[in-house]
Motif scaffolding. Structure first.
Motif, PDB file in Angstrom:
ATOM      1  N   THR A   6       0.831  -1.591  -0.263  1.00 36.19           N
ATOM      2  CA  THR A   6      -0.366   0.106   0.340  1.00 36.19           C
ATOM      3  C   THR A   6       1.084   0.980  -0.502  1.00 36.19           C
ATOM      4  O   THR A   6       2.001   1.069   0.386  1.00 36.19           O
ATOM      5  CB  THR A   6      -0.875   0.457   1.252  1.00 36.19           C
ATOM      6  N   PRO A   7       0.371   1.759  -0.749  1.00 36.51           N
ATOM      7  CA  PRO A   7       1.329   3.273  -0.668  1.00 36.51           C
ATOM      8  C   PRO A   7       2.001   3.579   1.169  1.00 36.51           C
ATOM      9  O   PRO A   7       3.293   3.684   1.012  1.00 36.51           O
ATOM     10  CB  PRO A   7       0.408   4.279  -0.803  1.00 36.51           C
ATOM     11  N   ALA A   8       0.714   3.527   2.653  1.00 31.24           N
ATOM     12  CA  ALA A   8       1.418   3.822   3.650  1.00 31.24           C
ATOM     13  C   ALA A   8       2.508   2.977   4.073  1.00 31.24           C
ATOM     14  O   ALA A   8       3.801   3.349   3.866  1.00 31.24           O
ATOM     15  CB  ALA A   8       0.048   4.046   4.451  1.00 31.24           C
ATOM     16  N   ALA A   9       2.387   1.279   3.617  1.00 30.93           N
ATOM     17  CA  ALA A   9       3.354   0.685   3.320  1.00 30.93           C
ATOM     18  C   ALA A   9       4.310   0.842   3.256  1.00 30.93           C
ATOM     19  O   ALA A   9       6.249   0.416   3.552  1.00 30.93           O
ATOM     20  CB  ALA A   9       2.903  -0.607   3.288  1.00 30.93           C
ATOM     21  N   ASP A  30      -3.277  11.568   7.296  1.00 36.27           N
ATOM     22  CA  ASP A  30      -3.662  10.228   8.571  1.00 36.27           C
ATOM     23  C   ASP A  30      -3.900   9.131   7.509  1.00 36.27           C
ATOM     24  O   ASP A  30      -4.392   7.925   7.140  1.00 36.27           O
ATOM     25  CB  ASP A  30      -5.027  11.113   8.636  1.00 36.27           C
ATOM     26  N   THR A  31      -3.335   9.671   5.963  1.00 31.43           N
ATOM     27  CA  THR A  31      -3.555   8.678   4.916  1.00 31.43           C
ATOM     28  C   THR A  31      -2.019   7.823   4.717  1.00 31.43           C
ATOM     29  O   THR A  31      -2.440   6.680   4.007  1.00 31.43           O
ATOM     30  CB  THR A  31      -3.924   9.477   3.746  1.00 31.43           C
ATOM     31  N   VAL A  32      -1.551   8.005   5.781  1.00 34.69           N
ATOM     32  CA  VAL A  32       0.209   7.410   5.842  1.00 34.69           C
ATOM     33  C   VAL A  32      -0.041   6.945   7.165  1.00 34.69           C
ATOM     34  O   VAL A  32       0.152   5.401   7.806  1.00 34.69           O
ATOM     35  CB  VAL A  32       0.875   8.205   5.417  1.00 34.69           C
ATOM     36  N   PHE A  33       0.353   7.980   8.182  1.00 38.15           N
ATOM     37  CA  PHE A  33       0.517   7.664   9.525  1.00 38.15           C
ATOM     38  C   PHE A  33      -0.572   7.028  10.278  1.00 38.15           C
ATOM     39  O   PHE A  33      -2.434   7.462  10.071  1.00 38.15           O
ATOM     40  CB  PHE A  33       0.781   8.627  10.205  1.00 38.15           C
ATOM     41  N   GLY A  34      -1.223   5.543  11.097  1.00 41.26           N
ATOM     42  CA  GLY A  34      -2.019   4.804  11.201  1.00 41.26           C
ATOM     43  C   GLY A  34      -3.187   4.690  10.208  1.00 41.26           C
ATOM     44  O   GLY A  34      -4.376   4.342  11.106  1.00 41.26           O
ATOM     45  N   ALA A  35      -3.269   4.429   9.200  1.00 36.77           N
ATOM     46  CA  ALA A  35      -3.594   3.978   7.882  1.00 36.77           C
ATOM     47  C   ALA A  35      -3.646   2.481   7.696  1.00 36.77           C
ATOM     48  O   ALA A  35      -4.749   2.194   6.586  1.00 36.77           O
ATOM     49  CB  ALA A  35      -3.259   4.193   6.576  1.00 36.77           C
ATOM     50  N   GLY A  36      -3.760   1.924   8.735  1.00 30.80           N
ATOM     51  CA  GLY A  36      -3.554  -0.014   8.792  1.00 30.80           C
ATOM     52  C   GLY A  36      -2.626  -0.472   8.025  1.00 30.80           C
ATOM     53  O   GLY A  36      -1.501   0.163   7.487  1.00 30.80           O
ATOM     54  N   THR A  77       2.891   3.613  12.477  1.00 34.52           N
ATOM     55  CA  THR A  77       1.818   4.056  13.870  1.00 34.52           C
ATOM     56  C   THR A  77       1.016   5.379  13.868  1.00 34.52           C
ATOM     57  O   THR A  77       1.938   6.765  12.794  1.00 34.52           O
ATOM     58  CB  THR A  77       2.185   3.751  15.462  1.00 34.52           C
ATOM     59  N   ALA A  78      -0.073   5.556  14.055  1.00 35.69           N
ATOM     60  CA  ALA A  78      -0.636   6.805  14.166  1.00 35.69           C
ATOM     61  C   ALA A  78       0.029   7.669  14.948  1.00 35.69           C
ATOM     62  O   ALA A  78       1.254   7.666  15.538  1.00 35.69           O
ATOM     63  CB  ALA A  78      -2.128   6.970  14.809  1.00 35.69           C
TER      64      ALA A  78
END
Length: 388
Positions: free
Chosen positions: A2-5, A84-90, A95-96
């Protein structure tokens, strides 16, 4: 991924780089240890890491810290990406944010922080670039474009464009040099393209192309590239002259790619060892592309900016004094000596040339070519000297 990963992986790699590991090595090691990551993932993570390294100090101010997590937070804030689309996005996301991290720092950056330069270097940068200092520094915060050099002995620039376009690689003619193309789309396809395999194009920034076009070259000259490295400038000179060019490097391993590149481009390069160099002299023109800080190219190698120290700059100045003197000794009577760096620092450019001329008054320097980093090219310096 994912982008967040991807951002989470960039954070981990940045922490390794900040601990002293060169960025390329850290990225390579990560890719080897995470073979599940596809080519798109690796490219995106690489972009995140380099985007941070280009603007490390200003992002530290925006993110409220200087570790990988804070720097990525600063990057998201700078680029207007909702955090919040990156930090804490599952999933495998970072992490948030803590309440403290979520507070945007109300701190005005210092000039050196805004310029993304070490404190010790900012006055030197200012003295070298004058009223363009901040603009050039800001330019270095952004990604560099991909420029190609057309081997005009193989194809016209328009023909090269047409062949690239047929493979989905759009390009525009560079306005400052008649061999240059600016890649507009699909830059990662270039190395696997037929025009590249056929020697029609080479990857080379426009600044180097401009410098090689400015050299007073003509067929029949005996020309030496003293610090040839991978041979980009050697190949450009050979294509322009259509006669053999000599190449030397104190570390022959750096020249490993020259022979296959020359064969692909259809030009003749004669490799000269250190032992054979004096016997091959004299030369009508010697190009001394001196080892330097690379300050004009820090968009491409941003971690080099943070590894440079006053001690290393002084060491480079000593090497530069040695190689310009070595190049002069290899020139024929009435020959030309071209001293060049991809630096914008006066200590590596004008100061080296002025010291050399002061010690060797039979040499005089022509007006230098001085290119500042812009959207159109990297920073570069070159001066041609002639013996009286």
């Amino acid at each position: 991924m994912t982008p967040a990963a991807r951002y989470a992986s960039a954070i981990a790699i940045l922490d390794i780089v900040l601990a002293g590991e060169p960025a390329e090595r850290a990225l390579t090691n990560w890719a080897r240890s995470n073979r599940f990551a596809g080519s798109g993932d690796r490219a995106a993570i690489r972009d995140h890491v380099y985007d941070v390294l280009r603007a490390r100090r200003s992002l530290a101010v925006a993110g409220g810290g200087d570790d990988g997590r804070a720097l990525v937070l600063g990057l998201l804030r700078r680029d207007g990406i909702p955090v919040d689309t990156v930090f804490g996005a599952g999933g495998h996301a970072p992490t948030a944010l803590t309440p403290q991290e979520a507070q945007v720092p109300a701190i005005d950056p210092s000039p050196a922080q805004a310029a993304d330069l070490p404190d010790w270097l900012w006055p030197i940068w200012q003295a070298s670039l004058g009223d363009q200092a901040m603009a050039c520094a800001v330019t270095q915060q952004q990604r560099a474009g991909l420029h190609l050099r057309v081997n005009l002995s193989r194809a016209t620039r328009q023909a090269a464009q047409d062949r690239l376009q047929a493979e989905g690689i759009a390009s525009l003619p560079h306005p400052d040099v008649d061999t240059g193309l600016i890649v507009q789309d699909n830059p990662r396809r270039v190395a696997g393209s037929k025009p590249f395999a056929d020697g029609v194009i080479e990857v080379q920034d426009a600044a180097s192309q401009i410098a090689m076009a400015a050299l007073p070259l003509s067929p029949g000259q005996r020309v030496l590239d003293l610090c040839a490295g991978g041979g980009g400038k050697t190949l450009a000179m050979a294509d322009r002259m259509q006669t053999p060019v000599f190449a030397h490097d104190i570390d022959p391993r750096r020249m490993t790619d020259i022979a296959p590149r020359a064969a692909r481009a259809g030009v003749q390069i004669k490799m000269v060892t250190s032992q054979a160099l004096q016997g091959a002299a004299p030369f009508d023109l010697v190009l001394v592309d001196a080892p330097c800080s690379g300050s004009g190219t820090w968009r491409r190698t941003p971690d080099a900016k943070w590894r440079l120290t006053p001690e290393r700059l002084s060491e480079l100045n000593g090497i530069q004094a040695e190689v310009i003197a070595q190049g002069a000794a290899l020139c024929a009577a009435g020959g030309l000596l071209a001293y060049a760096t991809c630096s914008v620092l006066q200590a590596e450019n004008d100061a080296v040339v002025e010291t050399f001329v002061a010690r060797n008054p039979d040499w005089h320097a022509r007006p230098p070519l001085r290119l500042h980093p812009t959207q159109g090219h990297d920073g570069f310096y070159m001066v041609v000297l002639q013996r009286d």
